[in-house]
Design a protein around this motif. Structure first.
Motif, PDB file in Angstrom:
ATOM      1  N   THR A  13       1.223  -1.073  -0.103  1.00 26.90           N
ATOM      2  CA  THR A  13      -0.040  -0.332   0.305  1.00 26.90           C
ATOM      3  C   THR A  13       0.955   1.577  -0.143  1.00 26.90           C
ATOM      4  O   THR A  13       0.426   1.968  -0.595  1.00 26.90           O
ATOM      5  CB  THR A  13      -1.155   0.650   1.355  1.00 26.90           C
ATOM      6  N   LEU A  14       1.640   1.632   0.575  1.00 31.64           N
ATOM      7  CA  LEU A  14       2.671   2.207   0.943  1.00 31.64           C
ATOM      8  C   LEU A  14       3.818   2.343  -0.265  1.00 31.64           C
ATOM      9  O   LEU A  14       3.494   3.405  -1.447  1.00 31.64           O
ATOM     10  CB  LEU A  14       3.583   2.756   2.010  1.00 31.64           C
ATOM     11  N   LEU A  20       1.555   6.681  -6.532  1.00 29.99           N
ATOM     12  CA  LEU A  20       0.295   7.594  -6.537  1.00 29.99           C
ATOM     13  C   LEU A  20       0.940   8.730  -6.483  1.00 29.99           C
ATOM     14  O   LEU A  20       0.355  10.441  -7.700  1.00 29.99           O
ATOM     15  CB  LEU A  20      -0.619   7.304  -6.184  1.00 29.99           C
ATOM     16  N   LEU A  21       1.761   9.336  -5.928  1.00 26.62           N
ATOM     17  CA  LEU A  21       2.133  10.534  -5.491  1.00 26.62           C
ATOM     18  C   LEU A  21       3.930  11.918  -6.719  1.00 26.62           C
ATOM     19  O   LEU A  21       3.716  12.860  -6.849  1.00 26.62           O
ATOM     20  CB  LEU A  21       3.063  10.942  -4.137  1.00 26.62           C
ATOM     21  N   GLN A  22       4.542  10.245  -6.557  1.00 27.23           N
ATOM     22  CA  GLN A  22       4.723  10.735  -7.686  1.00 27.23           C
ATOM     23  C   GLN A  22       4.467  11.190  -9.080  1.00 27.23           C
ATOM     24  O   GLN A  22       5.300  11.762 -10.246  1.00 27.23           O
ATOM     25  CB  GLN A  22       6.129   8.743  -8.485  1.00 27.23           C
ATOM     26  N   LEU A  96       6.073  24.173  -3.624  1.00 25.68           N
ATOM     27  CA  LEU A  96       6.179  23.579  -1.695  1.00 25.68           C
ATOM     28  C   LEU A  96       5.645  23.985  -1.348  1.00 25.68           C
ATOM     29  O   LEU A  96       4.928  22.682  -0.127  1.00 25.68           O
ATOM     30  CB  LEU A  96       7.919  24.579  -1.127  1.00 25.68           C
ATOM     31  N   ILE A  97       4.492  24.924  -0.908  1.00 23.35           N
ATOM     32  CA  ILE A  97       3.081  25.116  -0.457  1.00 23.35           C
ATOM     33  C   ILE A  97       2.520  23.913  -0.723  1.00 23.35           C
ATOM     34  O   ILE A  97       1.410  22.969   0.027  1.00 23.35           O
ATOM     35  CB  ILE A  97       2.891  26.877   0.051  1.00 23.35           C
ATOM     36  N   GLU A  98       1.898  24.296  -1.744  1.00 23.30           N
ATOM     37  CA  GLU A  98       1.192  23.103  -2.949  1.00 23.30           C
ATOM     38  C   GLU A  98       1.368  21.841  -2.456  1.00 23.30           C
ATOM     39  O   GLU A  98       0.557  21.169  -2.141  1.00 23.30           O
ATOM     40  CB  GLU A  98       1.259  23.978  -3.944  1.00 23.30           C
ATOM     41  N   ALA A  99       2.893  21.656  -2.495  1.00 26.03           N
ATOM     42  CA  ALA A  99       2.848  20.362  -2.662  1.00 26.03           C
ATOM     43  C   ALA A  99       2.393  20.005  -1.049  1.00 26.03           C
ATOM     44  O   ALA A  99       2.419  18.933  -1.106  1.00 26.03           O
ATOM     45  CB  ALA A  99       4.480  19.560  -2.472  1.00 26.03           C
TER      46      ALA A  99
END
Length: 124
Positions: A13-14, A20-22, A96-99
């Motif tokens: 799952t990790l 998905l994050l990539q 950076l703030i968005e991420a």
């Protein structure tokens, strides 16, 4: 389900979450601007200038040269402003703030779901 099976499922799952994050647009844009910032020679030069000016301020203070220290502080403030207002740095901070917001949301969502599941298991 045994402990090892659960652990393996958690790892899978990790890995899925990491993948998905990539692929996430916000993360991709952040990484793109990060690479541009890291490769920009003008920003590297400005960072080096800032470091040198910081060293000068410390040295001038150590030797009691107040006028030279004040001049170095003025130049340091100007260099910091140029760096802080550079278009790539501004864009980097926005991305950076968005991420970070995305990762905070995801972390909170996972934490909420885990707590909910633990509560349900505790009632059984």
């Amino acid at each position: 389900m045994t402990y090892l099976e659960e652990e393996q499922q958690i790892q899978q799952t990790l890995e899925q979450i990491k993948q998905l994050l990539q692929e996430n647009e916000t993360i991709r844009h952040f990484k793109q601007i990060q690479a541009k910032v890291n490769q920009h020679q003008g920003l590297k030069d400005l960072e080096e200038e800032i470091k040198n000016l910081q060293k000068q301020v410390v040295q001038f203070e150590h030797y009691g040269k107040e006028k030279a220290k004040q001049e170095a502080l003025k130049r340091l403030d100007e260099a910091n402003e140029r760096y802080k207002n550079h278009p790539l740095v501004v864009s980097y901070r926005e991305k950076l703030i968005e991420a970070d917001d995305l990762l905070q949301y995801l972390t909170n969502k996972i934490q909420y779901q885990l707590n909910k599941q633990l509560e349900q298991e505790g009632k059984q």
